[in-house]
Design an enzyme around this catalytic site. Structure first.
Site, PDB file in Angstrom:
ATOM      1  N   GLN A  23       1.820 -11.901   9.763  1.00 28.45           N
ATOM      2  CA  GLN A  23       2.288 -10.688   9.094  1.00 28.45           C
ATOM      3  C   GLN A  23       1.420  -9.474   9.433  1.00 28.45           C
ATOM      4  O   GLN A  23       1.900  -8.347   9.436  1.00 28.45           O
ATOM      5  CB  GLN A  23       2.305 -10.933   7.579  1.00 28.45           C
ATOM      6  CG  GLN A  23       2.980  -9.842   6.776  1.00 28.45           C
ATOM      7  CD  GLN A  23       2.190  -9.504   5.526  1.00 28.45           C
ATOM      8  OE1 GLN A  23       1.009  -9.201   5.598  1.00 28.45           O
ATOM      9  NE2 GLN A  23       2.841  -9.564   4.391  1.00 28.45           N
ATOM     10  N   SER A  82       4.670  -6.378   2.572  1.00 30.15           N
ATOM     11  CA  SER A  82       3.350  -6.339   3.203  1.00 30.15           C
ATOM     12  C   SER A  82       2.305  -6.936   2.272  1.00 30.15           C
ATOM     13  O   SER A  82       2.383  -8.110   1.916  1.00 30.15           O
ATOM     14  CB  SER A  82       3.022  -4.896   3.611  1.00 30.15           C
ATOM     15  OG  SER A  82       1.824  -4.845   4.339  1.00 30.15           O
ATOM     16  N   LEU A  83       1.327  -6.147   1.839  1.00 29.36           N
ATOM     17  CA  LEU A  83       0.321  -6.634   0.892  1.00 29.36           C
ATOM     18  C   LEU A  83       0.979  -7.304  -0.317  1.00 29.36           C
ATOM     19  O   LEU A  83       0.453  -8.283  -0.864  1.00 29.36           O
ATOM     20  CB  LEU A  83      -0.545  -5.457   0.414  1.00 29.36           C
ATOM     21  CG  LEU A  83      -1.292  -5.711  -0.886  1.00 29.36           C
ATOM     22  CD1 LEU A  83      -2.505  -6.571  -0.631  1.00 29.36           C
ATOM     23  CD2 LEU A  83      -1.661  -4.443  -1.591  1.00 29.36           C
ATOM     24  N   GLN A 113       0.815  -1.213   0.000  1.00 30.61           N
ATOM     25  CA  GLN A 113       0.000   0.000   0.000  1.00 30.61           C
ATOM     26  C   GLN A 113       0.848   1.262   0.000  1.00 30.61           C
ATOM     27  O   GLN A 113       1.903   1.303   0.626  1.00 30.61           O
ATOM     28  CB  GLN A 113      -0.908   0.002   1.222  1.00 30.61           C
ATOM     29  CG  GLN A 113      -2.214  -0.713   0.962  1.00 30.61           C
ATOM     30  CD  GLN A 113      -3.108  -0.730   2.180  1.00 30.61           C
ATOM     31  OE1 GLN A 113      -3.152  -1.724   2.886  1.00 30.61           O
ATOM     32  NE2 GLN A 113      -3.811   0.341   2.427  1.00 30.61           N
ATOM     33  N   ARG A 156      -9.130  -8.715   3.888  1.00 34.84           N
ATOM     34  CA  ARG A 156      -8.020  -8.311   4.768  1.00 34.84           C
ATOM     35  C   ARG A 156      -8.117  -6.809   5.038  1.00 34.84           C
ATOM     36  O   ARG A 156      -7.991  -6.348   6.170  1.00 34.84           O
ATOM     37  CB  ARG A 156      -6.690  -8.661   4.089  1.00 34.84           C
ATOM     38  CG  ARG A 156      -5.420  -8.298   4.844  1.00 34.84           C
ATOM     39  CD  ARG A 156      -4.212  -8.746   4.011  1.00 34.84           C
ATOM     40  NE  ARG A 156      -2.917  -8.515   4.656  1.00 34.84           N
ATOM     41  CZ  ARG A 156      -2.133  -7.460   4.433  1.00 34.84           C
ATOM     42  NH1 ARG A 156      -2.528  -6.499   3.610  1.00 34.84           N
ATOM     43  NH2 ARG A 156      -0.960  -7.351   5.042  1.00 34.84           N
ATOM     44  N   HIS A 189       0.719  -3.980  10.933  1.00 39.16           N
ATOM     45  CA  HIS A 189       1.886  -4.704  11.455  1.00 39.16           C
ATOM     46  C   HIS A 189       2.200  -4.366  12.914  1.00 39.16           C
ATOM     47  O   HIS A 189       3.362  -4.200  13.290  1.00 39.16           O
ATOM     48  CB  HIS A 189       3.113  -4.469  10.557  1.00 39.16           C
ATOM     49  CG  HIS A 189       2.824  -4.731   9.111  1.00 39.16           C
ATOM     50  ND1 HIS A 189       2.459  -5.969   8.645  1.00 39.16           N
ATOM     51  CD2 HIS A 189       2.783  -3.901   8.035  1.00 39.16           C
ATOM     52  CE1 HIS A 189       2.225  -5.889   7.346  1.00 39.16           C
ATOM     53  NE2 HIS A 189       2.410  -4.653   6.953  1.00 39.16           N
TER      54      HIS A 189
END
Length: 312
Positions: free
Chosen positions: A250, A92-93, A11, A117, A201
């Protein structure tokens, strides 16, 4: 041919009009967006190109949009005759994009999963209650100590270890604000709040992780056909059950991006393509492992020159 890898952004890389040039010369781009739109019942291409409803930056929309953009780019790469990468990783994503690329996740399953999510992450923390901030110019141990001290007013911890001297922290707004003050006192070059709607996170995301587990339990995860370096432990994981556990963790554990890039470099790869809009990861990678050359991919010229470079 040299060994090369793909990295996938998370993101923050989304932007209005992204991939429009690539779509003009490769029909597979809009076709990929149509596939994702059908999975969600929402016109994602319309959102990326016009965003009339101002939804592009909403977490539950941003996540499937970026996953789709990254997947579209890898499909164009295949159309250009590009071979498969030797290793993949996502920030991440972006880890979901990496898993789709590696054949570990079905694309439309992944689109639905990251949409949920995003919804779960948004629902986990009331608007304005959480915050993230970028800290530049302090050692990791200093930031950990500062977060420990700031925890006297609320939850805060390191969320993304992005490059040497650049760490993002996340948590409850008042604790992040306190940590920002302490970082400045400790001599940070910069300590700035980020414009994000969700503190990713960190421990505040545990409720989202519990809900995501149910979604991933209902999906098939396969053994990856390409090595995938995962964020939570910077290790190559091939066991589907472990991949799923790492995806859940994660959400509330830090992204160890520096270590992920080091693992890629140790595997003998010093050429990477950032499959997504922009070159955020290329910038970080240059600071982590200067020997690695990283190429962008968001327009035909970038992608074609990357493809030629990897296959000369």
């Amino acid at each position: 041919m040299q060994k090369f890898g793909f990295v996938f952004p998370g993101q923050g890389s989304q932007k209005l009009g992204m991939l429009s040039e690539l779509a003009a010369s490769h029909a597979i781009v809009e076709k990929t967006f149509q596939e994702a739109s059908d999975a969600l019942g929402m016109d994602l291409w319309e959102v990326t190109q016009h965003d009339v409803g101002n939804t592009l930056d909403q977490t539950a929309v941003t996540q499937p949009v970026l996953l789709t953009a990254s997947t579209a780019i890898t499909r164009v790469w295949q159309e250009l005759g590009g071979s498969a990468p030797a290793i993949v990783a996502g920030h991440s994503l972006g880890e979901y994009s990496a898993l789709v690329c590696a054949g570990a996740m079905d694309f439309s399953d992944a689109v639905k999963a990251v949409n949920q999510r995003g919804n779960f992450m948004q629902a986990a923390v009331q608007e304005g209650a959480g915050k993230m901030a970028a800290i530049v110019g302090l050692e990791n141990y200093q930031i950990d100590e500062i977060c420990d001290e700031a925890e006297s007013v609320g939850i805060v911890s390191a969320a993304n270890i992005n490059s040497p001297g650049q760490v993002v922290i996340a948590g409850e707004a008042k604790a992040v604000d306190r940590a920002i003050e302490l970082c400045k006192e400790a001599g940070a070059k910069r300590a700035l709040p980020l414009n994000v709607s969700v503190p990713s996170h960190c421990a505040l995301m545990r409720p989202a992780a519990d809900r995501l587990l149910e979604v991933l339990d209902g999906m098939t995860i396969n053994k990856p056909a390409i090595p995938v370096v995962q964020n939570v432990n910077a290790e190559i994981t091939s066991d589907p059950e472990q991949i799923k556990k790492n995806l859940i963790k994660q959400l509330y554990a830090p992204v160890l991006w520096v270590d992920c890039v080091k693992v890629i470099h140790k595997s003998g790869v010093n050429r990477l393509v950032e499959c997504g809009p922009g070159k955020v990861l290329c910038g970080l990678i240059k600071r982590i492992e200067p020997e690695i050359v990283c190429f962008g991919s968001e327009d035909p010229a970038s992608l074609e020159s990357a493809s030629a470079e990897m296959h000369n």
